[in-house]
Design an enzyme around this catalytic site. Structure first.
Site, mmCIF file in Angstrom:
data_model
loop_
_atom_site.group_PDB
_atom_site.id
_atom_site.type_symbol
_atom_site.label_atom_id
_atom_site.label_comp_id
_atom_site.label_asym_id
_atom_site.label_seq_id
_atom_site.Cartn_x
_atom_site.Cartn_y
_atom_site.Cartn_z
ATOM 1 N N HIS A 27 0.848 -1.198 0.000
ATOM 2 C CA HIS A 27 0.000 0.000 0.000
ATOM 3 C C HIS A 27 0.885 1.250 0.000
ATOM 4 C CE1 HIS A 27 -2.294 -3.316 1.721
ATOM 5 N NE2 HIS A 27 -3.394 -2.689 1.359
ATOM 6 N N PRO A 116 -6.644 -5.553 12.028
ATOM 7 C CA PRO A 116 -8.006 -5.056 11.809
ATOM 8 C C PRO A 116 -8.102 -3.560 12.107
ATOM 9 C CG PRO A 116 -7.992 -7.050 13.155
ATOM 10 C CD PRO A 116 -6.579 -6.601 13.046
ATOM 11 N N LEU A 117 -8.661 -2.815 11.193
ATOM 12 C CA LEU A 117 -8.776 -1.379 11.405
ATOM 13 C C LEU A 117 -9.595 -1.083 12.660
ATOM 14 C CD1 LEU A 117 -9.273 -0.143 7.741
ATOM 15 C CD2 LEU A 117 -7.304 0.280 9.226
ATOM 16 N N GLY A 157 -10.673 4.583 7.718
ATOM 17 C CA GLY A 157 -11.144 3.237 7.996
ATOM 18 C C GLY A 157 -11.201 2.945 9.483
ATOM 19 N N ASN A 186 -7.694 11.795 4.264
ATOM 20 C CA ASN A 186 -7.396 11.877 2.823
ATOM 21 C C ASN A 186 -8.637 11.743 1.941
ATOM 22 O OD1 ASN A 186 -7.950 9.057 2.407
ATOM 23 N ND2 ASN A 186 -5.876 8.553 3.072
ATOM 24 N N ILE A 188 -10.368 9.311 0.886
ATOM 25 C CA ILE A 188 -10.398 8.251 -0.125
ATOM 26 C C ILE A 188 -10.478 6.892 0.561
ATOM 27 C CG2 ILE A 188 -9.069 7.085 -1.937
ATOM 28 C CD1 ILE A 188 -10.199 9.706 -2.879
ATOM 29 N N HIS A 261 -4.295 3.220 -3.222
ATOM 30 C CA HIS A 261 -4.369 2.602 -1.900
ATOM 31 C C HIS A 261 -3.588 1.295 -1.801
ATOM 32 C CE1 HIS A 261 -6.028 1.072 1.875
ATOM 33 N NE2 HIS A 261 -6.289 -0.055 1.225
ATOM 34 N N SER A 382 -22.674 -9.327 38.031
ATOM 35 C CA SER A 382 -23.034 -10.647 37.517
ATOM 36 C C SER A 382 -21.807 -11.502 37.234
ATOM 37 C CB SER A 382 -23.856 -10.509 36.231
ATOM 38 O OG SER A 382 -25.107 -9.907 36.488
ATOM 39 N N GLU A 409 -18.125 -4.459 24.637
ATOM 40 C CA GLU A 409 -17.289 -5.652 24.716
ATOM 41 C C GLU A 409 -16.089 -5.592 23.773
ATOM 42 O OE1 GLU A 409 -21.462 -6.848 25.918
ATOM 43 O OE2 GLU A 409 -20.580 -5.736 24.233
ATOM 44 N N PHE A 435 -21.579 -13.349 24.737
ATOM 45 C CA PHE A 435 -21.129 -12.098 24.132
ATOM 46 C C PHE A 435 -19.643 -12.110 23.786
ATOM 47 C CE2 PHE A 435 -24.648 -10.190 26.947
ATOM 48 C CZ PHE A 435 -25.612 -10.513 26.008
ATOM 49 N N HIS A 459 -21.917 -17.269 32.853
ATOM 50 C CA HIS A 459 -23.196 -17.704 32.285
ATOM 51 C C HIS A 459 -22.914 -18.597 31.076
ATOM 52 C CE1 HIS A 459 -24.172 -14.368 34.855
ATOM 53 N NE2 HIS A 459 -25.482 -14.522 34.674
ATOM 54 N N HIS A 471 -29.100 -15.589 25.125
ATOM 55 C CA HIS A 471 -28.103 -15.487 26.187
ATOM 56 C C HIS A 471 -27.491 -16.839 26.555
ATOM 57 C CE1 HIS A 471 -29.563 -11.457 26.465
ATOM 58 N NE2 HIS A 471 -28.871 -11.189 27.536
#
Length: 661
Positions: A27, A116-117, A157, A186, A188, A261, A382, A409, A435, A459, A471
């Site tokens: 890039h 990851p962005l 991003g 930028n 883009i 890019h 909890s 989370e 979760f 849980h 849940h």
């Protein structure tokens, strides 16, 4: 005539562009556009020592859009981190120290993996929290032994990702004034201009988060960039976002286009870019002598900064000997946990939910380990994760050891990772097991980086009951086991929960999840010797057969109790079986072949029981019909009723054994 500053910027640009071109992959657009931003941080503000990339009181730097890694590698090369030009030429190749995205532990000077962005931006919040926590605990008048900043570059991003919103909101609430980002504005994206999907007013949004927001109209105005960072540092009450108008692929024929890019410029376009900048288009990987000298002249000051800190630390130790021992112990991470003392908490107790047992263990551990800190995604009562004697961390009280993450989370996971990377703390985050799907990307990154992030997930089965299928986790435990270098514990009782915490606190090379029950489970005090000897091996014979075993029953968590019930029922019919508790597949797989054979003999039929998907258990049973689990979603009813309706009973386990022997 170019100044040395602009020559340094151009050197960074073309080293990065040459890396991408050489690899025919990468890039170039971000490095060409943001080189002035990165240069300003590193040349004007960053406190670092390339001779010791892990120096504790260094400033941290985050390139959150990690696809621009070629720029960071160019900077590390110039700054003296031992990253040679040959390494730059080996960009994105097998075995190189210059991978496609920055990877923690691979490249010296890289403080975290940014894949990851949004994760880099969010982990930086963890850096900043850790710095303030440790400063509040250890700094004394005249002894600022913890005093550093977190700087970084973020992209469109990053700001589009939901995790960035979670973390930025928390950072503003906590008033993290030593967190400073420049935003590569930028306009883009890969698919076009940002306004096709991102039309919000970023400045207003971040002001609403309680950030200081500054603007620089041109990335090429180095004086304005420097002034903006100085202004950001002057505001100690708010994190800062400096919005900088940049141009992707700056100076190239592809400037301000999506094609800049994620693909090399191409030989012709790169030549044109260099010619426009007054650089020799026939040369690659060029570092002008004056640029080399400029950065080499900085090295004595870099070394002196760490030497001064070491001198300060020595004087601090003489003035505060107990504090310095505590501080150095926290930095080393070498703490021994006495399992027997933790298990003693449950002497005489008949039944305890493993989430409750975890809470009891945490209270004792909090006294033993001052670096143990954490919180929950608004589920502390909890999850039983509140450290009762140690207050809450906030903008007004940096000394608290409990964190309010709010209902965030994903952001919580990133913050925990950032704190673990920072050093000096052992952080944990907590939520319901179901979760953990929000946490999964952060657990994966913790595993990839090999860092000690801890997650308490309560849980843990359909026994949650009335809350119903939304849940009630079904696939989560097994899916977490799929992550390489990740350890999952699902303890059967309070004693195994104590063992799980010991493992998590002594295992430094990857994350650990504790999957804990809401309902009470019998405390295995009559089996304590077996638990104490075997739980830390991942699986062990909890209740051996009285004679020659005709089968082995493997259980985890609440289902170990069911296996013990089945053992008794089968014994009444003259079928002798042993019961194996397997709190952690991953730890068991790390044992010797001889030990694994002693627990699960090859020629004895093996059965497995777990209140979750059956997929994966056949590695031990050899056959799917020897696994009792759940391959559909749960239902809303009292937990015991749901367990019975789904067949998770001792009688059903006994029937499965009899039908398959």
């Amino acid at each position: 005539m170019e100044t040395i500053q602009t020559e340094c910027v151009q050197t960074l640009r073309f080293l990065a562009a040459d890396e991408v071109e050489q690899a025919n992959s990468g890039h170039p657009g971000l490095p060409l556009g943001t080189a002035p931003l990165l240069y300003t941080f590193w040349d004007k503000f960053m406190k670092y020592n390339p001779a010791d990339p892990k120096w504790f009181d260094r400033d941290r730097f985050i390139l959150s859009p990690g696809h621009g890694s070629a720029l960071l590698y160019a900077m590390l090369h110039l700054a003296g981190y031992g990253l040679t030009l040959d390494e730059l030429k080996n960009f994105r190749q097998w075995g190189s120290r210059t991978p496609g995205h920055p990877e923690y532990g691979v490249t010296p000077g890289v403080d975290l993996s940014t894949g990851p962005l949004g994760h880099g931006l969010s982990m930086g919040v963890g850096f900043a929290i850790a710095e303030t926590m440790l400063a509040a605990k250890y700094n004394k008048p005249g002894f600022p032994i913890v005093d550093h900043y977190t700087y970084g570059i973020v992209s469109d991003g990053d700001l589009m990702e939901g995790v960035a919103s979670e973390a930025a909101s928390l950072a503003g609430t906590l008033g993290l004034g030593k967190l400073i980002y420049m935003y590569d504005d930028n306009k883009i994206t890969i698919e076009g201009t940002t306004d096709i999907a991102f039309s919000e007013d970023v400045e207003t949004r971040f002001k609403a988060y309680h950030w200081q927001v500054l603007r620089v109209d041109s990335s090429e105005d180095l004086d304005a960039l420097e002034a903006a960072v100085k202004e950001a540092k002057a505001d100690t009450e708010h994190p800062s976002l400096i919005i900088v108008r940049t141009h992707i692929g700056f100076g190239s024929p592809k400037q301000d286009s999506p094609s800049a890019h994620g693909e090399p410029l191409g030989e012709e376009a790169l030549r044109a870019t260099k010619e426009k900048a007054g650089w020799d288009p026939d040369k690659t990987f060029v570092v002008p002598p004056q640029v080399r000298v400029h950065f080499e002249k900085k090295l004595p000051a870099c070394a002196q900064a760490e030497a001064d800190w070491n001198t300060l630390l020595k004087a601090y130790g003489e003035a505060y000997p107990e504090l310095v021992r505590d501080f150095l112990g926290a930095l080393s991470g070498q703490r021994a946990i006495a399992l027997g003392e933790l298990m003693d908490l449950f002497q005489g107790k008949e039944a305890v939910a493993t989430r409750g047992a975890s809470g009891d263990v945490l209270q004792k551990l909090a006294d033993l380990l001052p670096e143990l800190v954490g919180g929950s995604a608004d589920l502390g009562p909890s999850n039983k994760t509140v450290l009762k004697k140690y207050g809450y961390y906030s903008k007004d009280d940096r000394g608290g050891r409990n964190l309010h993450f709010g209902v965030r989370e994903h952001g919580m996971g990133c913050v925990v990772n950032g704190m673990a990377l920072h050093g000096g703390l052992i952080p944990y985050g907590a939520t319901f097991l179901v979760f953990s799907d929000f946490l999964r990307p952060t657990i994966r990154m913790a595993a990839l980086m090999g860092i000690q992030s801890l997650f308490v997930l309560t849980h843990d089965s359909i026994a949650v009951g009335e809350d119903g299928p939304t849940h009630q986790p079904i696939e989560q435990v097994m899916s977490l086991r799929l992550i390489p270098n990740n350890t999952v514990f699902r303890p059967a009782d309070a004693l195994e929960t104590a063992a799980a915490w010991k493992y998590a606190l002594e295992h430094k090379d990857g994350p650990t999840e504790l999957c804990l029950s809401r309902q009470n489970l019998p405390v295995l005090n009559e089996y304590r010797a077996a638990v104490e000897a075997g739980a830390l091996k991942g699986a062990y014979v909890l209740s051996p057969a009285r004679d020659l075993a005709k089968a082995v029953l493997i259980g985890t968590g609440s289902e170990v109790k069911i296996c013990l019930e089945a053992q008794k029922l089968l014994a009444e019919e003259g079928i002798d079986v042993s019961v194996v508790s397997m709190p952690s597949m991953e730890v068991f797989e790390g044992q010797s072949d001889a030990y694994k054979e002693s627990v699960l003999p090859k020629y004895v039929p093996t059965f497995a029981v777990e209140a979750g998907v059956t997929l994966g258990w056949s590695r031990y049973t050899g056959r799917e019909d020897r696994v009792l689990g759940i391959n559909r979603f749960g239902a809303s009813a009292p937990g015991g009723v749901v367990m019975e309706h789904y067949g998770l009973t001792g009688a059903n386990v006994a029937a499965m054994v009899k039908a398959n022997l």
